[in-house]
Design a protein around this motif. Structure first.
Motif, PDB file in Angstrom:
ATOM      1  N   VAL A 122       0.864  -1.171   0.000  1.00  0.00           N
ATOM      2  CA  VAL A 122       0.000   0.000   0.000  1.00  0.00           C
ATOM      3  C   VAL A 122       0.902   1.224   0.000  1.00  0.00           C
ATOM      4  N   GLY A 123       0.983   1.888  -1.128  1.00  0.00           N
ATOM      5  CA  GLY A 123       2.018   2.917  -1.252  1.00  0.00           C
ATOM      6  C   GLY A 123       1.579   4.319  -0.951  1.00  0.00           C
ATOM      7  N   PHE A 124       0.930   4.537   0.186  1.00  0.00           N
ATOM      8  CA  PHE A 124       0.425   5.897   0.428  1.00  0.00           C
ATOM      9  C   PHE A 124       1.552   6.912   0.578  1.00  0.00           C
ATOM     10  N   ASN A 125       2.662   6.487   1.163  1.00  0.00           N
ATOM     11  CA  ASN A 125       3.800   7.403   1.201  1.00  0.00           C
ATOM     12  C   ASN A 125       5.073   6.659   0.768  1.00  0.00           C
ATOM     13  N   TRP A 126       6.147   7.400   0.661  1.00  0.00           N
ATOM     14  CA  TRP A 126       7.378   6.825   0.129  1.00  0.00           C
ATOM     15  C   TRP A 126       7.809   5.600   0.931  1.00  0.00           C
ATOM     16  N   LEU A 127       7.845   5.769   2.265  1.00  0.00           N
ATOM     17  CA  LEU A 127       8.386   4.713   3.118  1.00  0.00           C
ATOM     18  C   LEU A 127       7.560   3.428   3.072  1.00  0.00           C
ATOM     19  N   ALA A 128       6.260   3.579   2.846  1.00  0.00           N
ATOM     20  CA  ALA A 128       5.383   2.403   2.852  1.00  0.00           C
ATOM     21  C   ALA A 128       5.712   1.441   1.718  1.00  0.00           C
ATOM     22  N   SER A 129       6.470   1.893   0.759  1.00  0.00           N
ATOM     23  CA  SER A 129       7.015   1.058  -0.312  1.00  0.00           C
ATOM     24  C   SER A 129       7.752   1.919  -1.322  1.00  0.00           C
ATOM     25  N   PRO A 130       9.022   2.180  -1.038  1.00  0.00           N
ATOM     26  CA  PRO A 130       9.793   3.094  -1.885  1.00  0.00           C
ATOM     27  C   PRO A 130       9.743   2.744  -3.377  1.00  0.00           C
ATOM     28  N   ALA A 131       9.829   1.466  -3.708  1.00  0.00           N
ATOM     29  CA  ALA A 131       9.848   1.086  -5.125  1.00  0.00           C
ATOM     30  C   ALA A 131       8.561   1.505  -5.830  1.00  0.00           C
ATOM     31  N   MET A 132       7.450   1.423  -5.120  1.00  0.00           N
ATOM     32  CA  MET A 132       6.167   1.814  -5.711  1.00  0.00           C
ATOM     33  C   MET A 132       6.181   3.262  -6.139  1.00  0.00           C
ATOM     34  N   THR A 133       6.622   4.110  -5.241  1.00  0.00           N
ATOM     35  CA  THR A 133       6.650   5.542  -5.540  1.00  0.00           C
ATOM     36  C   THR A 133       7.670   5.832  -6.640  1.00  0.00           C
ATOM     37  N   GLU A 134       8.841   5.240  -6.497  1.00  0.00           N
ATOM     38  CA  GLU A 134       9.916   5.623  -7.422  1.00  0.00           C
ATOM     39  C   GLU A 134       9.681   5.068  -8.827  1.00  0.00           C
ATOM     40  N   VAL A 331       0.920  22.767  -5.792  1.00  0.00           N
ATOM     41  CA  VAL A 331      -0.466  23.253  -5.669  1.00  0.00           C
ATOM     42  C   VAL A 331      -1.402  22.078  -5.386  1.00  0.00           C
ATOM     43  N   LEU A 332      -1.153  20.983  -6.076  1.00  0.00           N
ATOM     44  CA  LEU A 332      -1.949  19.766  -5.881  1.00  0.00           C
ATOM     45  C   LEU A 332      -1.756  19.247  -4.453  1.00  0.00           C
ATOM     46  N   VAL A 333      -0.505  19.157  -4.058  1.00  0.00           N
ATOM     47  CA  VAL A 333      -0.172  18.588  -2.749  1.00  0.00           C
ATOM     48  C   VAL A 333      -0.739  19.456  -1.626  1.00  0.00           C
ATOM     49  N   LYS A 334      -0.714  20.736  -1.858  1.00  0.00           N
ATOM     50  CA  LYS A 334      -1.206  21.641  -0.821  1.00  0.00           C
ATOM     51  C   LYS A 334      -2.671  21.348  -0.497  1.00  0.00           C
ATOM     52  N   THR A 335      -3.445  21.062  -1.517  1.00  0.00           N
ATOM     53  CA  THR A 335      -4.871  20.853  -1.276  1.00  0.00           C
ATOM     54  C   THR A 335      -5.178  19.422  -0.856  1.00  0.00           C
ATOM     55  N   LEU A 336      -4.335  18.462  -1.263  1.00  0.00           N
ATOM     56  CA  LEU A 336      -4.668  17.051  -1.023  1.00  0.00           C
ATOM     57  C   LEU A 336      -3.865  16.401   0.098  1.00  0.00           C
ATOM     58  N   SER A 337      -2.959  17.138   0.694  1.00  0.00           N
ATOM     59  CA  SER A 337      -2.118  16.481   1.690  1.00  0.00           C
ATOM     60  C   SER A 337      -2.835  16.320   3.025  1.00  0.00           C
ATOM     61  N   THR A 338      -2.480  15.236   3.695  1.00  0.00           N
ATOM     62  CA  THR A 338      -2.934  14.995   5.066  1.00  0.00           C
ATOM     63  C   THR A 338      -1.681  14.587   5.827  1.00  0.00           C
ATOM     64  N   ASN A 339      -1.715  14.751   7.106  1.00  0.00           N
ATOM     65  CA  ASN A 339      -0.516  14.422   7.859  1.00  0.00           C
ATOM     66  C   ASN A 339      -0.856  13.824   9.222  1.00  0.00           C
ATOM     67  N   PRO A 340      -1.607  12.710   9.214  1.00  0.00           N
ATOM     68  CA  PRO A 340      -1.948  12.122  10.511  1.00  0.00           C
ATOM     69  C   PRO A 340      -0.704  11.538  11.178  1.00  0.00           C
ATOM     70  N   TYR A 356       2.627   9.887  -2.505  1.00  0.00           N
ATOM     71  CA  TYR A 356       1.560   9.967  -3.507  1.00  0.00           C
ATOM     72  C   TYR A 356       0.159  10.088  -2.916  1.00  0.00           C
ATOM     73  N   LYS A 357      -0.013   9.769  -1.625  1.00  0.00           N
ATOM     74  CA  LYS A 357      -1.338   9.998  -1.035  1.00  0.00           C
ATOM     75  C   LYS A 357      -1.749  11.459  -1.169  1.00  0.00           C
ATOM     76  N   ASP A 358      -0.759  12.338  -1.297  1.00  0.00           N
ATOM     77  CA  ASP A 358      -1.054  13.766  -1.399  1.00  0.00           C
ATOM     78  C   ASP A 358      -1.278  14.215  -2.844  1.00  0.00           C
ATOM     79  N   TRP A 359      -1.364  13.254  -3.745  1.00  0.00           N
ATOM     80  CA  TRP A 359      -1.626  13.555  -5.167  1.00  0.00           C
ATOM     81  C   TRP A 359      -2.960  12.964  -5.603  1.00  0.00           C
ATOM     82  N   GLN A 360      -3.741  12.454  -4.658  1.00  0.00           N
ATOM     83  CA  GLN A 360      -4.975  11.748  -5.015  1.00  0.00           C
ATOM     84  C   GLN A 360      -6.030  11.941  -3.933  1.00  0.00           C
TER      85      GLN A 360
END
Lengths: 472, 472
Positions: A122-134, A331-340, A356-360
């Protein structure tokens, strides 16, 4: 921690065997059987009626009201697939399917998707699976290069891309990025004045996305098109409407390959002098632009803020795979980012990696880029171009047949691999009667189960849509 | 129409062989190889570091800047998977993965997903693939029955269910249905007064969905929770806030199994006297409710307007699979329906079939219900209950270890299979120092690559999250 000592486990002594839903050897055996089923399905696909002939409610009467309490065998389930599911399928991959737009596929994409599911990361952020993001960053740049997009859309430049599921999501994400940027300037109370623009040929999902985003329905402006300009958005008409509005112009969606007739809006001439977010929906037509001879349809894209293109339509990628590029990711990230708190980590905070969670819209996401990576590598750019060109050549051939028959008209110029035509045996007939004849023709063709095609009405003209492809 | 006579095709005489991206026999061979790769991966998964140890940017330097022009072999691509992708994976299916919530899987779901991709049918409306729509209706009712949901959520009653990709989408869809129903009553200009409610433990995607839907950020009310009530939403505090608002109460999201600590909001006591859309997010905890001993956590759900639950979390279903049920499908459909000419057909117009495109944000959709159908049939309800209970028993065991060690605390009561605990060797320590110790502990555990767990902060307390499961 993979085993629970069975001596401590009263369940294993019950009527049920120890439950191991992912035993690798059982997996191997059953997945191979499924591979054979699928290969045979593809081999025999032409033997099924392409358009399902079942009646509404057919399935409920054939299945039990409740899930079984005890396991059922793979063979039994597959027998039900054959007897109950397949008769209710409209076979989109059948060579006799000419409806809507094709949803093209390939062995390579299937393999990539198997691997994606294999990992189930589940690649919501980089660390959750670096290869997915990269890998996603890499393939988005690869495809951008194939399309000769400006560097402003690439990670290797100043922008970047992301995989969404559908065009709807891509439009919704960019729209709210645009909306929130505007709100920063003019205040949230002005949202009732935000106006968005598209043509009467823009996909229906656009106005839905606008409504989702809280744009007042009365502020969704539809620019009329006409047959004289092949149903493309007219910059002149658009300009008149934008100026007349007197409200807050927010967003424009232009299309490369409209759903009804594959019209192409003139990107280079749109939204020049307005402070408006300019999105290009190239869901279908964009794929063709990997061929130099079609690239002209993206001319002007360098002035857009965002672009979406669905490889699941014409780049052999299976559902659901929509590419979206933006010029200003922040601009996209600003509106879609969350930081729990439970997702915070040092990589995201100090290394400015892409999360990428901040791009969707959603949080969870799959390793979809594997599919595109497998497709691009397994076939190479040259073969993907051949694939596009073969489909277009086939459409040209069909267009030739239509043109050579005086009883038929090609209603709008063919650009890609869709031919819009109608039966028009006598030019003296009333338009209503011509429509009646074409409906009859469509019904009689589709009811054979041997061909499935669809229709549209554009500029008041009822026409048949024949979407060609030769993937199989 | 599957073949283009190669005599007419100059491309076939070029340097490239005839391009057939879905040759059934090539598919069979390669897909079997992939099955073997996956089975071996599952067999050896414990040999990989569970948390990837790569550095940001590791992949770009290892891959070419552009897609290849010519095809590359399956073997070469798989070698790159092994050498470049796997080291960058965080292995969510590893038995050493205890982070976040588990994303559980099974052979049955994998097979169902293979079959879904095999067909690659696009089920936006009934006619586009009747089996897709009808099987989804059947399995949504099956699962509703397993959960003992009221008939008001079932097709066999007066409601119905749909498969979304994520909880985010489920919340967004129900939220805009609620919003638009309210707009009908009070007018669109009042949107600035619409107020939505959740607790400080509601998933971060909730406030994102609210912002997407145009709810003014100042109107997203967060009800504080406290450790005394196990971080559950307090009906009394909520009532005070709703009454105090003096605006237009629109939507309440309650949670069964919060992300940080699996708190359960008391559904039966919430939103009683307010004309508010009441959504229950049971993404994680809901799955446990197929066992009678956990069903209490859904008590009161009969008063909710909608419910979502993600089998991709705890019902062995792979991403992305989120079930959503609504009590009044017509309210949802009213806000989400589109009716473009090119999708119109007699079935949709005269037979009142379900067109699932009107139950979701996007248009296209996959045959996801196959996955759930395969899971429920292959294992049976009894085994799915065993699966839930085994995980919970394992968590109880771990909780026992923690409790038996005076150096550790269990911070909040364990309800499901997540244990929230901390290292607290000396009750005299400053809270800040305890946090520091636990961060150190987490870092040192995770950096081994042998275990991956995460943390959260709730009520000001830094704690470690250990999410148990024994799927493999």
């Amino acid at each position: 921690m993979g085993t629970l000592n069975s001596n401590n486990n009263p369940q294993t002594q019950s009527n049920f065997p120890k439950f191991n839903p992912l035993d690798p050897e059982e997996f191997r055996t059953q997945a191979r059987q499924m591979v054979d089923f699928i290969a045979d399905y593809y081999k025999n696909i032409e033997s099924y009626p392409v358009l399902s002939q079942v009646e509404p409610g057919y399935l409920r009467t054939q299945l039990p009201e409740n899930a079984p309490n005890r396991p059922e065998s793979f063979d039994l389930i597959m027998k039900d697939v054959q007897n109950h599911i397949i008769p209710g399928m409209t076979h989109w991959l059948s060579p006799n399917f000419f409806a809507f737009f094709p949803a093209t596929v390939s062995s390579a994409a299937f393999l990539g998707e198997m691997l994606c599911n294999c990992f189930n990361s589940v690649g919501f952020n980089w660390l959750a699976s670096p290869a997915m993001t990269e890998l996603e960053m890499v393939v988005m740049d690869w495809l951008a290069n194939m399309l000769k997009l400006p560097k402003t859309f690439m990670f290797s430049g100043t922008g970047g891309g992301v995989l969404q599921s559908t065009t709807s999501e891509a439009i919704l994400c960019t729209l709210i990025a645009a909306r929130d940027r505007k709100i920063e300037n003019v205040g949230v109370d002005e949202i009732g004045k935000f106006v968005v623009y598209g043509s009467d040929q823009t996909h229906s999902t656009y106005s839905k996305a606008c409504k989702v985003a809280g744009i007042f329905p009365c502020n969704i402006r539809v620019v009329p098109t006409c047959i004289e300009s092949d149903f493309a958005l007219s910059p002149v008409v658009l300009r008149g409407i934008i100026v007349a509005a007197g409200l807050v112009p927010l967003f424009l969606c232009a299309t490369v390959g409209t759903t009804s007739t594959t019209a192409v809006d003139p990107l280079g001439q749109l939204a020049e002098e307005f402070n408006i977010w300019f999105h290009v929906d190239a869901a279908y037509g964009g794929s063709a632009c990997i061929c130099p001879e079609f690239r002209q349809y993206l001319d002007g894209v360098e002035r857009a803020d965002s672009l979406s293109l669905s490889p699941h339509k014409w780049l052999l990628s299976y559902l659901d795979c929509c590419c979206m590029w933006v010029r200003e990711p922040n601009v996209l990230v600003k509106t879609l980012s969350t930081n729990p708190e439970y997702l915070r980590n040092e990589r995201s905070e100090y290394d400015s990696v892409v999360d990428y969670k901040d791009w969707q819209i959603g949080t969870g996401r799959k390793f979809k880029s594997l599919r595109l990576w497998f497709v691009m590598r397994s076939y190479g750019v040259a073969n993907l171009q051949i694939h596009i060109r073969s489909d277009v050549r086939m459409a040209k051939m069909f267009e030739g047949f239509v043109k050579s028959d005086p009883m038929f008209d090609v209603v709008v110029p063919r650009r890609f691999s869709l031919v819009c035509f109608r039966f028009n045996p006598n030019k003296e007939h009333e338009p209503g009667y011509v429509e009646f004849l074409n409906k009859k023709l469509l019904d009689s063709v589709n009811s054979t189960g041997q061909i499935y095609m669809t229709h549209t009405i554009v500029g008041g003209i009822y026409m048949l849509r024949f979407a060609l492809r030769i993937d199989m």
